[in-house]
Design a protein around this motif. Sequence first.
Motif, PDB file in Angstrom:
ATOM      1  N   ASN A   1       0.840  -1.200   0.000  1.00 13.55           N
ATOM      2  CA  ASN A   1       0.000   0.000   0.000  1.00 13.55           C
ATOM      3  C   ASN A   1       0.872   1.245   0.000  1.00 13.55           C
ATOM      4  OD1 ASN A   1      -2.480   1.502   0.287  1.00 13.55           O
ATOM      5  ND2 ASN A   1      -1.975   1.810   2.443  1.00 13.55           N
ATOM      6  N   ILE A   2       0.303   2.345  -0.501  1.00 17.28           N
ATOM      7  CA  ILE A   2       0.959   3.653  -0.377  1.00 17.28           C
ATOM      8  C   ILE A   2       0.074   4.528   0.493  1.00 17.28           C
ATOM      9  CG2 ILE A   2      -0.071   4.585  -2.517  1.00 17.28           C
ATOM     10  CD1 ILE A   2       2.770   5.980  -2.873  1.00 17.28           C
TER      11      ILE A   2
ATOM     12  N   GLY B   1       4.963  13.379   4.639  1.00 20.76           N
ATOM     13  CA  GLY B   1       5.536  12.662   3.501  1.00 20.76           C
ATOM     14  C   GLY B   1       4.686  11.523   3.008  1.00 20.76           C
ATOM     15  N   VAL B   2       5.368  10.529   2.467  1.00 19.62           N
ATOM     16  CA  VAL B   2       4.719   9.382   1.817  1.00 19.62           C
ATOM     17  C   VAL B   2       5.407   8.107   2.296  1.00 19.62           C
ATOM     18  CG1 VAL B   2       4.306   8.256  -0.410  1.00 19.62           C
ATOM     19  CG2 VAL B   2       4.122  10.743  -0.231  1.00 19.62           C
TER      20      VAL B   2
ATOM     21  N   ASP C   1       9.574   1.837   2.075  1.00 16.94           N
ATOM     22  CA  ASP C   1      10.301   3.066   1.728  1.00 16.94           C
ATOM     23  C   ASP C   1       9.453   4.266   2.137  1.00 16.94           C
ATOM     24  OD1 ASP C   1      12.280   4.703   0.769  1.00 16.94           O
ATOM     25  OD2 ASP C   1      12.142   4.058  -1.318  1.00 16.94           O
ATOM     26  N   GLN C   2      10.143   5.384   2.370  1.00 17.58           N
ATOM     27  CA  GLN C   2       9.463   6.629   2.721  1.00 17.58           C
ATOM     28  C   GLN C   2      10.176   7.806   2.061  1.00 17.58           C
ATOM     29  OE1 GLN C   2       9.702   6.238   7.128  1.00 17.58           O
ATOM     30  NE2 GLN C   2       7.469   6.305   7.115  1.00 17.58           N
TER      31      GLN C   2
ATOM     32  N   GLU D   1       5.994   9.276  -8.203  1.00 17.47           N
ATOM     33  CA  GLU D   1       7.380   8.880  -8.510  1.00 17.47           C
ATOM     34  C   GLU D   1       7.830   7.718  -7.632  1.00 17.47           C
ATOM     35  OE1 GLU D   1      10.163  12.093  -8.519  1.00 17.47           O
ATOM     36  OE2 GLU D   1       8.948  13.325  -9.858  1.00 17.47           O
ATOM     37  N   LEU D   2       7.511   7.806  -6.333  1.00 17.10           N
ATOM     38  CA  LEU D   2       8.009   6.807  -5.379  1.00 17.10           C
ATOM     39  C   LEU D   2       7.376   5.433  -5.592  1.00 17.10           C
ATOM     40  CD1 LEU D   2       9.756   6.234  -2.847  1.00 17.10           C
ATOM     41  CD2 LEU D   2       7.760   6.839  -1.454  1.00 17.10           C
ATOM     42  N   TYR D   3       6.059   5.391  -5.799  1.00 17.45           N
ATOM     43  CA  TYR D   3       5.370   4.089  -5.859  1.00 17.45           C
ATOM     44  C   TYR D   3       5.853   3.251  -7.050  1.00 17.45           C
ATOM     45  CZ  TYR D   3       1.469   1.123  -4.197  1.00 17.45           C
ATOM     46  OH  TYR D   3       0.701   0.118  -3.665  1.00 17.45           O
ATOM     47  N   PRO D   4       5.878   3.805  -8.273  1.00 21.63           N
ATOM     48  CA  PRO D   4       6.395   2.994  -9.380  1.00 21.63           C
ATOM     49  C   PRO D   4       7.841   2.526  -9.152  1.00 21.63           C
ATOM     50  CG  PRO D   4       5.196   4.879 -10.245  1.00 21.63           C
ATOM     51  CD  PRO D   4       5.328   5.087  -8.754  1.00 21.63           C
ATOM     52  N   LYS D   5       8.657   3.389  -8.529  1.00 21.21           N
ATOM     53  CA  LYS D   5      10.058   3.035  -8.258  1.00 21.21           C
ATOM     54  C   LYS D   5      10.146   1.850  -7.300  1.00 21.21           C
ATOM     55  CE  LYS D   5      12.724   5.592  -5.547  1.00 21.21           C
ATOM     56  NZ  LYS D   5      13.370   6.812  -5.030  1.00 21.21           N
ATOM     57  N   VAL D   6       9.340   1.896  -6.224  1.00 16.45           N
ATOM     58  CA  VAL D   6       9.334   0.801  -5.242  1.00 16.45           C
ATOM     59  C   VAL D   6       8.800  -0.485  -5.879  1.00 16.45           C
ATOM     60  CG1 VAL D   6       8.283  -0.026  -3.102  1.00 16.45           C
ATOM     61  CG2 VAL D   6       9.176   2.296  -3.221  1.00 16.45           C
TER      62      VAL D   6
END
Length: 201
Positions: free
Chosen positions: A112-113, A139-140, A156-157, A181-186
């Motif tokens: 989950n994000i 943050g995220v 990740d955060q 950006e973060l979710y696709p990378k993770v």
Amino acid sequence: MSKGKKSRIALFASGSGSNFQAIAQSVQQGEIPASIAMLICDQPDAYVIKRAEQFQIPVFSFRAKDYPSKLEFEKEIVSKLREAGVDFIFLAGYMRLIGETLLNAYRGKIVNIHPSLLPAFPGKDAIGQAFNAQVKVTGVTVHFVDEGMDTGPIIDQESVKMAVDETRESLQEKIQGIEHELYPKVIKTLLTEAVMEGTKE
């Protein structure tokens, strides 16, 4: 997962689906080593369904109230996922707690994000919670899903500084930009590792 096989993933969403869009675009561009087997949506009139249709991704939409219990609709979801050969589930704005039926079927493979730096501000309207608390940094978080609400192991955060003149809307825009950006990378990292594990078998 067999050697050299791309992961098959399912995305779960309840709303407009901006994170769904970011993930689908990354898959389409070959950045994420996966195919999206299905969108699961608990709001049959949600805009995310239109997004899925644009990407020609199959959709299973349902209304929870049409089932006698969470057990029953999750059993149907698990059946659909297995039929589609789904390996991993990524929640992209799915506004329901995952129950034990889905958790047991995909233990350790549901991610989950969340729009805060967990464990701060879990649950609904995390952006509003952080804004109202006037924290300096929010943050995220991307995390594995367990039985609790936003309590699973953190993957990740990324932090976001709150500007002096920040509005709730500007904060939401900042956070969504990072999410996309973060979710696709993770996801890319997780699935690349899964493919590598598969090649060792």
